[in-house]
Structures are given as C-alpha cells and as structure tokens.
Design a protein around this motif. Structure first.
Motif, short mmCIF file in Angstrom:
data_model
loop_
_atom_site.label_atom_id
_atom_site.label_comp_id
_atom_site.label_asym_id
_atom_site.label_seq_id
_atom_site.Cartn_x
_atom_site.Cartn_y
_atom_site.Cartn_z
N ALA A 104 -30.31 31.59 15.51
CA ALA A 104 -29.15 32.52 14.53
C ALA A 104 -29.45 32.99 13.40
N LEU A 105 -30.65 32.35 12.57
CA LEU A 105 -30.95 33.03 11.61
C LEU A 105 -32.27 34.01 11.64
N GLY A 106 -32.76 33.99 12.90
CA GLY A 106 -34.03 34.73 13.12
C GLY A 106 -35.13 34.11 12.54
N ALA A 107 -35.18 33.12 11.92
CA ALA A 107 -36.05 32.55 11.19
C ALA A 107 -37.30 31.70 12.04
N ALA A 108 -38.34 31.34 11.47
CA ALA A 108 -39.31 30.41 12.14
C ALA A 108 -38.95 29.03 11.72
N ILE A 109 -39.71 28.07 12.66
CA ILE A 109 -39.70 26.72 12.47
C ILE A 109 -41.06 26.16 12.27
N VAL A 110 -41.58 25.45 11.12
CA VAL A 110 -42.75 24.96 10.83
C VAL A 110 -42.79 23.47 11.19
N GLU A 111 -43.23 22.85 12.55
CA GLU A 111 -43.14 21.73 12.74
C GLU A 111 -44.39 20.79 12.47
N ASP A 112 -44.31 20.04 11.61
CA ASP A 112 -45.47 19.22 10.90
C ASP A 112 -45.48 18.03 11.93
N ALA A 113 -46.26 17.90 12.41
CA ALA A 113 -46.41 16.68 13.52
C ALA A 113 -47.63 15.70 12.99
N ALA A 114 -48.17 15.76 11.83
CA ALA A 114 -49.15 15.05 11.49
C ALA A 114 -49.22 13.55 12.03
N TYR A 115 -48.24 12.76 12.30
CA TYR A 115 -48.16 11.38 12.51
C TYR A 115 -47.83 11.22 14.04
N GLN A 116 -48.04 12.34 14.69
CA GLN A 116 -47.45 12.37 16.14
C GLN A 116 -47.64 11.28 17.04
N ALA A 117 -49.30 10.93 17.04
CA ALA A 117 -49.81 10.05 17.91
C ALA A 117 -49.66 8.68 17.54
N LEU A 118 -48.95 8.45 16.47
CA LEU A 118 -48.98 7.03 16.01
C LEU A 118 -47.47 6.36 16.24
N ARG A 119 -47.18 6.38 17.36
CA ARG A 119 -45.68 5.81 17.86
C ARG A 119 -46.20 4.31 18.39
N PHE A 178 -56.16 15.91 12.80
CA PHE A 178 -56.95 14.58 13.26
C PHE A 178 -57.05 13.81 12.06
N SER A 179 -56.24 13.92 10.91
CA SER A 179 -56.60 13.15 9.95
C SER A 179 -56.09 11.88 10.15
N LYS A 180 -55.01 11.66 10.55
CA LYS A 180 -54.29 10.44 10.64
C LYS A 180 -54.85 9.65 12.03
N THR A 181 -55.57 10.10 13.03
CA THR A 181 -56.11 9.49 14.13
C THR A 181 -57.75 9.43 13.93
N LEU A 182 -58.43 10.35 13.57
CA LEU A 182 -59.85 10.28 13.71
C LEU A 182 -60.50 10.09 12.48
N ALA A 183 -60.47 11.04 11.38
CA ALA A 183 -61.13 11.10 10.07
C ALA A 183 -60.58 11.99 9.30
N PRO A 184 -59.83 11.78 8.10
CA PRO A 184 -59.24 13.00 7.36
C PRO A 184 -60.32 13.43 6.34
N GLY A 185 -61.58 12.85 6.01
CA GLY A 185 -62.67 13.50 5.34
C GLY A 185 -63.30 14.73 5.96
N LEU A 186 -63.28 14.75 7.49
CA LEU A 186 -63.67 15.72 8.01
C LEU A 186 -63.02 17.29 8.13
N ARG A 187 -61.62 17.07 7.74
CA ARG A 187 -60.49 18.07 7.39
C ARG A 187 -60.47 19.24 8.80
N VAL A 188 -60.19 18.60 9.81
CA VAL A 188 -59.78 19.27 10.81
C VAL A 188 -58.38 19.06 11.30
N GLY A 189 -57.91 20.34 11.62
CA GLY A 189 -56.27 20.39 11.97
C GLY A 189 -55.93 21.52 13.08
N TRP A 190 -55.01 21.87 13.46
CA TRP A 190 -54.95 22.96 14.15
C TRP A 190 -53.36 23.36 14.06
#
Ligand code: PMP
Length: 404
Positions: free
Chosen positions: A198-213, A244-256
């Motif tokens: 309705a607003l014509g706005a975007a949504i930023v979905e931050d799923a950093a913890y998604q795999a940790l259910r 990949f910070s919460k699943t593999l290694a945050p120090g490598l700094r890889v996200g998508w």
C-alpha cells in the motif's frame, strides 16, 4: 584541529554502541557474561576451515584465492546460496544473490541505497541496534512498526510527509529476533507485506538467525510469502539479508543479499564503489565448508544452543521474583527480560557488574525512540550450564533486592 568544523552532519548521529563499550569489560575472567550475542567459539568448525583454506591455497587454486575477484561474489558460493534460498521457499538464481562482508554491510548499503535525510524507516520497537547504527548515517526518521497495531498506510504516509520525506522501507529482524528472541508470525508477515504494498515501500528482511530454530514450526520468509503472491522474485519488494556469522564463522565476514535482480544490480554498483568485493579467500572457504558441512554443523549447533536455552528458561523460572517477565524463544541466542516498571536496565547493569559480576545488555539502546528503560537482553549462546545457573541466581537475587 577543530574537527567539528569539518565533520558532516551525519556524524552527529553516529554514537559508540553500548554493547561495544561493554564488551571491553568482559575480558575480566570472573565475569559471567550474558551480554554479547555471539557464537560459542568452541563450536566453530575449525578442522573443516583448515581443510578448506588449505585447498583454496593449493597450487593451481591460490592464484584465484589471493587475486581480486568480481563484486557480485564468488560464483560457487552464489550457486550454493541460490539453492539454499530455493530450499527456503525462495526460488531464485545467481543473479538474485550478492555476497556482502557480513549482513551488516548489506544493512549499510540498503540504507545508502534508499534513505535520504528525513525519510522514514519503519522499525519494530525494540529492534537490532546495529541496524539503527547502519541506517543512522543516512539521517532517517524512525516510525514504529507494530504488526499488532492497526495503523493504515495513509497514517504512516502522512506522518512521514510531516517529517520531511516518505516511507522508504520497513526493517524487521524476523526469526528469533535480536534482541527479543521472538519470531514474527506468518499472519503478521502478511500484514507487513500488505502495508508495504500500500505504501509502495520496500521491506528489509533480516534473517541472521534463520537457521537456528530449535523447536516449533518454521515460518516462511517474508520474501517467500511475497513470491507466493506475485509469482516471481523479480516482482518482489522484499530484500532478504542472510549471514554465515551465526552458523559458520562471524570472523570471516560473509553474508548475502537475496532480492530482485535490479536491486542486486544497484547493490553491486555500491559494492564496487565501497570495497570492490568481499575477501576472495574467505568466500572460497565458506563455499567449501557450507557445501560439505552446513546441515550437519548447524544441526549440532541447534542441539547445544537448545540445551542452553532450556537451562536458562528453567533458571529464570526458579530465580526471578514476581513482576519480572521474559520471552520464550524457539531458537537463536536471546531471551528478553521485562523488569518491573520504573526499574532501569542500565542502572541494574552497573550494580550487577559491581556486586554480582554478571553482565547483560540494557534494553534501551534497541529502541529507536529511547524508551524501554525497564528491559534487558540476555544471551545464552556462550554460557555453559553452571554459569547459567549461577549467573541467573545472582541476577534474580539482585533484582529481588532492588524491588525491595
Ligand atoms: N542482523 C542481526 C539481527 C544481528 O544480530 C547481527 C549480528 N549481531 C547482524 C545482522 C550482523 O551480522 P553479520 O554482519 O556478522 O552478518
């Protein structure tokens, strides 16, 4: 040098994070810390990374591993992610994936891409303070997004115009959120989609913890719900940020980032201008470890973190005086505590560090409007069971004394 004379107005919005200042204290060995929301290093897949890095640096591969590479990211990793996202109900291809240096970089780019000074960003209260930190540089105004409230698009829009801009996007930490541990229900996700449409706005979905259910039923990503409505990712306004910070290694700094290809195209231009590309070697290592071990490694993490969550919830039930309430997360790393009205989380932390040697994060910094003084965030990801028992016992006793 009078630095004020040369600083841009945006610097006025950039403040040291309360968490970062606090983390400096936590090196002291006698502190029981529920503060940093970071993985337990004892669970890092070290041997897998040794193999992967060795392979990436072997003769014949090292030239590519140590060389500049494309801004979009390492192709085998993007291919793995396109499959991974398809498995989450988000059918897509490599043109829908950009590799970033952690999802934090994606938040910065998305702020840069969409926010002009005075534009409105809709956020939950509380929300991930690192997102507020990333967006603040672009001088937004925040409005509160509460899916349980029934404010219509016209109301959000009028408020944004009054503030001197328009609503650009809604930002949500969707699964086992930082800081509350709560998951946004499917019906609420659908409502956010209705509102953004309705607003014509975007949504930023931050799923950093998604795999940790750990338990309960998975809720489809907002982007998956939107594809179900519109037929293709190319028609979608939701921009999914993974890590990949919460699943593999945050120090490598890889996200998508996973989004419609024109959005990825714009982000690639920003990546070129900002840092050319994320570390080639780190992307190769992540690609190799993800392809071989992602599912089994994450299953192991879930088992350990679930036991810690259960232990913390049991300790809270045992030790907290009445008048204190908390969330019961189905995954992730956090439990969010609401203290009695009038008690201040920051003051409690100061006393707790002094007399109890127990650390946590006061909640106020997670509220864009500075409210939430009587809240604190506890993380169970790094504490063993004995530390959880003892730390929650001390904290409960301190709060009971404060209540008086
Ligand atoms: N989003 C959320 C909700 C987080 O909690 C974090 C890390 N604390 C990030 C994004 C950023 O993580 P990274 O840059 O390591 O992917």
């Amino acid at each position: 040098m009078q630095w004020e004379q040369v600083l841009a107005p945006r610097m006025g919005r950039m403040k040291a994070s309360e968490i970062r200042e606090l983390l400096k204290l936590l090196d002291q060995p006698d502190i029981i810390s529920f503060a940093g929301g970071i993985p337990d290093p004892a669970l890092f897949p070290v041997a897998a990374f040794q193999d992967a890095l060795g392979a990436a640096l072997a003769p014949g591969k090292a030239d590519a591993a140590l060389q500049y590479s494309v801004s979009e990211g390492y192709l085998p990793l993007r291919q793995w992610l396109a499959e991974h996202m398809t498995g989450l109900g988000i059918p897509c291809g490599v043109d829908n994936i950009l590799i970033t240096s952690g999802s934090q970089q994606a938040l910065d780019y998305l702020g840069k891409m969409m926010i002009g000074a005075g534009d409105t960003v809709l956020v939950n209260a509380p929300t991930y303070m690192g997102a507020l930190g990333a967006f603040n540089a672009y001088e937004p105004v925040y409005d509160r997004l509460d899916p349980r409230e029934n404010r219509g698009a016209a109301e959000y829009s009028a408020k944004a115009v009054d503030a001197g801009g328009t609503v650009k996007f809604a930002y949500l930490s969707v699964d086992f959120a930082n800081p509350t541990g709560e998951t946004i229900a499917r019906a609420e996700r659908e409502k956010v989609l209705d509102l953004a449409d309705a607003l014509g706005a975007a949504i930023v979905e931050d799923a950093a913890y998604q795999a940790l259910r750990f338990d309960g039923e998975a809720v489809p990503p907002i982007l998956a719900l939107e594809i179900a409505r519109k037929g293709s990712i190319e028609e979608c306004r939701t921009i999914y940020c993974g890590s990949f910070s919460k699943t593999l290694a945050p120090g490598l700094r890889v996200g998508w980032v996973c989004a419609a290809s024109p959005v990825i195209g714009r982000l690639v231009l920003m990546k070129q201008a900002a840092d050319l590309h994320s570390s080639t070697l780190n992307q190769m290592a992540i690609a190799e470890v993800a392809a071989r071990h992602f599912e089994s490694h994450v299953a192991g993490l879930r088992t350990v973190y679930k036991a810690r969550r259960d232990h913390m919830l049991a300790a809270l039930s045992r030790e907290m005086p009445s008048g204190v309430s908390w969330t019961r997360p189905e995954g992730g790393m956090f439990v969010w505590i609401t203290l009695p009205e009038g008690m201040d989380g920051a003051e409690l932390l100061a006393r707790s560090l002094e007399t109890e040697r127990v650390a946590f994060v006061p909640g106020r910094a997670f509220f864009a409007d500075g409210s939430g003084g009587n809240t604190i965030r506890l993380s169970f990801s790094r504490a063993d069971q004995a530390a959880i028992d003892e730390g929650i016992r001390r904290l409960g006793a301190l709060i009971a004394r404060e209540i008086g």
